[in-house]
Design a protein around this motif. Structure first.
Motif, PDB file in Angstrom:
ATOM      1  N   GLN A 132      38.443  35.077  47.264  1.00 40.62           N
ATOM      2  CA  GLN A 132      39.835  35.487  47.450  1.00 40.62           C
ATOM      3  C   GLN A 132      41.011  34.407  48.002  1.00 40.62           C
ATOM      4  O   GLN A 132      40.376  34.140  49.340  1.00 40.62           O
ATOM      5  CB  GLN A 132      40.190  36.672  48.056  1.00 40.62           C
ATOM      6  N   SER A 166      39.446  37.308  42.964  1.00 34.11           N
ATOM      7  CA  SER A 166      38.484  36.298  42.026  1.00 34.11           C
ATOM      8  C   SER A 166      38.967  35.067  41.910  1.00 34.11           C
ATOM      9  O   SER A 166      38.830  34.516  40.895  1.00 34.11           O
ATOM     10  CB  SER A 166      38.484  37.163  40.708  1.00 34.11           C
ATOM     11  N   THR A 167      39.280  34.562  43.025  1.00 29.21           N
ATOM     12  CA  THR A 167      39.864  33.145  43.116  1.00 29.21           C
ATOM     13  C   THR A 167      39.364  32.228  44.125  1.00 29.21           C
ATOM     14  O   THR A 167      39.386  32.650  45.203  1.00 29.21           O
ATOM     15  CB  THR A 167      41.359  33.313  42.856  1.00 29.21           C
ATOM     16  N   GLU A 206      45.476  32.840  34.006  1.00 34.11           N
ATOM     17  CA  GLU A 206      46.163  33.724  34.660  1.00 34.11           C
ATOM     18  C   GLU A 206      45.715  34.918  35.520  1.00 34.11           C
ATOM     19  O   GLU A 206      44.798  35.566  34.959  1.00 34.11           O
ATOM     20  CB  GLU A 206      47.246  34.274  33.431  1.00 34.11           C
ATOM     21  N   VAL A 207      46.023  35.011  36.638  1.00 36.56           N
ATOM     22  CA  VAL A 207      45.518  36.102  37.570  1.00 36.56           C
ATOM     23  C   VAL A 207      46.520  36.817  38.069  1.00 36.56           C
ATOM     24  O   VAL A 207      47.670  36.205  38.645  1.00 36.56           O
ATOM     25  CB  VAL A 207      44.677  35.592  38.575  1.00 36.56           C
ATOM     26  N   THR A 208      46.690  37.922  37.828  1.00 34.83           N
ATOM     27  CA  THR A 208      47.789  38.784  38.773  1.00 34.83           C
ATOM     28  C   THR A 208      47.502  38.973  40.267  1.00 34.83           C
ATOM     29  O   THR A 208      46.590  39.620  40.665  1.00 34.83           O
ATOM     30  CB  THR A 208      47.977  40.215  38.107  1.00 34.83           C
ATOM     31  N   PHE A 247      45.289  36.307  45.653  1.00 31.63           N
ATOM     32  CA  PHE A 247      44.877  36.067  44.310  1.00 31.63           C
ATOM     33  C   PHE A 247      43.321  36.498  44.379  1.00 31.63           C
ATOM     34  O   PHE A 247      42.400  35.896  45.071  1.00 31.63           O
ATOM     35  CB  PHE A 247      44.779  34.539  44.030  1.00 31.63           C
ATOM     36  N   THR A 285      35.375  33.166  38.054  1.00 27.53           N
ATOM     37  CA  THR A 285      36.268  33.119  39.177  1.00 27.53           C
ATOM     38  C   THR A 285      37.428  31.931  38.989  1.00 27.53           C
ATOM     39  O   THR A 285      36.896  30.917  38.283  1.00 27.53           O
ATOM     40  CB  THR A 285      35.368  32.371  40.374  1.00 27.53           C
ATOM     41  N   ASN A 286      38.478  32.213  39.133  1.00 27.61           N
ATOM     42  CA  ASN A 286      39.613  31.551  38.821  1.00 27.61           C
ATOM     43  C   ASN A 286      39.623  30.441  39.922  1.00 27.61           C
ATOM     44  O   ASN A 286      39.252  30.669  40.865  1.00 27.61           O
ATOM     45  CB  ASN A 286      40.834  32.381  38.607  1.00 27.61           C
TER      46      ASN A 286
END
Length: 464
Positions: free
Chosen positions: A242, A202-203, A182-184, A200, A162-163
């Motif tokens: 998310q 998985s954040t 970095e997450v798109t 975002f 998880t970011n």
């Protein structure tokens, strides 16, 4: 009647005693909450906002965490020690020493009302705290991470991936989100009202102070952004996590955006159309040249071999180019920045296009952190034949002047050269991640040579 007059007089005297107390209480509105307990701030000590950086008194926080704090009046140095953890800060110096390693702060410590204040972000990263800032109530929330329980597993088999979002800022038509990796994001534009939704996947929230449960919402101060009525953020869902950020727009007829991930920050640049007065084109027959020192302000660019931000190099070289071009009677020079500020890429493009410039030159330093042996000069243009011609000419002069490895002229899909309408180039002078090239690029003599080469190339292209 006399009784009423006496009561009124007594009430008036009572108010004279009470009002000063209420005024003093209102003057100190800022609070620091550490692990749920409000810290007692000395008189005249408070949280301050310096150039959009929240600064807090370091001694108050450190001593409440049982750190040993020593102040050297002569050197203006603060040393903080707890066990093997050692931090050294100096007023006015942007570099701190943490456990014998240099750390660059986004703003130098300052002395305000005989108290040393430091950026809130520094406390988060170097003192092991989760940090939150409630701008409306002016409250800093600090939570000792040693006392924070770890998040439970979400059961989806992706534990540990998880970011985490640590900081969210909005200024100068730019959303900046500091995160672990970095997450798109998924970006959606909605109507009635106009808004941009950034999701975002998985954040989750990291060092943002109090954990926002699903459905709760945080907000940013957007009082300095007339085209934005609100920026709010929330944990939209948590299985999987998310984070959602919503930018609600105000009086905007159209909006474009671009995104990039730079040095641990997701950056969303907004270009909004609301009928602003365009820049007045120069009409005296001079050639209009726009010089763009890359990055700046909140965007440091890449970090050099010796931990110096790219923005310092680009500005130093840009100012040398400026000094030379000011001596040219047939050139009208425009700088996108002359100080440590960050115009968005959209703003740089708009400036050049509104001026109907003849030439646009963006100055940068290159980097490949994982391969410090990589070196050389490369120059980018975007598709247009005129831009390619300009790139070839300036590149030739740079190679001759600097003697760096020739990495050639390349077609690059970069916003400032893609969306400008005149011949435009982006110069990667050399590799700041290469020890020898960084040393050369940071020297006055090499910057003088590079500046002269850029000017010679511009003049040759313009037939001056």
């Amino acid at each position: 009647m006399k009784k009423s007059i006496l009561m009124l007089l007594w009430f008036s005297i009572l108010m004279l005693f009470l009002l000063p107390v209420q005024t003093n209480a209102a003057a100190n509105q800022t609070k620091i909450i550490l692990d749920g307990q409000e810290l007692t701030l000395p008189n005249d000590v408070e949280v301050v906002n310096v150039r959009n950086n929240i600064m807090i008194p370091i001694r108050v926080v450190a001593e409440n965490l049982k750190f040993n704090v020593n102040w050297d009046q002569k050197t203006q140095n603060v040393s903080i020690q707890q066990g093997s953890k050692a931090i050294s800060l100096t007023v006015g110096q942007q570099e701190a020493i943490v456990e014998n390693s240099n750390v660059t702060l986004n703003i130098a410590p300052q002395m305000i009302k005989n108290t040393v204040v430091v950026p809130l972000r520094f406390v988060s990263e170097e003192m092991g705290l989760r940090v939150g800032w409630n701008n409306k109530e002016k409250i800093v929330t600090l939570t000792n991470t040693a006392s924070v329980p770890s998040s439970p597993s979400n059961g989806n088999g992706n534990e540990g991936t998880t970011n985490l979002v640590h900081e969210i800022n909005y200024a100068n038509n730019q959303l900046v989100v500091s995160m672990d990796q970095e997450v798109t994001p998924v970006i959606t534009t909605l109507k009635n009202p106009e808004r941009i939704v950034v999701d975002f996947p998985s954040t989750d929230f990291g060092n943002m102070g109090q954990v926002l449960p699903v459905g709760s919402m945080g907000k940013l101060d957007t009082s300095d952004s007339p085209n934005v009525s609100e920026v709010r953020y929330s944990l939209f869902k948590n299985d999987p996590a998310q984070v959602r950020i919503v930018i609600e727009l105000n009086n905007v007829s159209a909006v474009n955006y671009s995104q990039q991930y730079v040095a641990g920050k997701f950056i969303l640049d907004l270009s909004m159309v609301n009928g602003p007065t365009p820049a007045t084109p120069v009409t005296d027959g001079k050639k209009v040249v726009v010089i763009d020192p890359g990055h700046g302000g909140s965007d440091p660019g890449t970090i050099s071999f010796t931990n110096k931000p790219e923005k310092n190099f680009t500005l130093a070289l840009g100012l040398k180019v400026q000094a030379l071009l000011k001596q040219e009677p047939n050139i009208e020079l425009i700088m996108t920045r002359e100080t440590d500020v960050y115009p968005t890429r959209s703003e740089r493009v708009k400036l050049a296009n509104d001026l109907n410039a003849d030439v646009f030159v963006s100055i940068h330093g290159n980097s490949v952190k994982g391969s410090p042996q990589v070196s050389g000069t490369e120059t980018f243009y975007y598709q247009r034949a005129s831009s390619k011609e300009l790139a070839n000419i300036i590149h030739k002069h740079l190679i001759e002047a600097l003697g760096f490895k020739d990495r050639s002229v390349k077609n690059g899909n970069l916003q400032v050269i893609r969306e400008t309408t005149m011949p435009a180039v982006l110069l990667e002078i050399g590799f700041l991640s290469n020890k020898d090239e960084e040393e050369a690029m940071m020297s006055e003599s090499m910057q003088d040579k590079a500046a002269q080469a850029i000017v010679d190339g511009i003049k040759e292209y313009l037939n001056l």
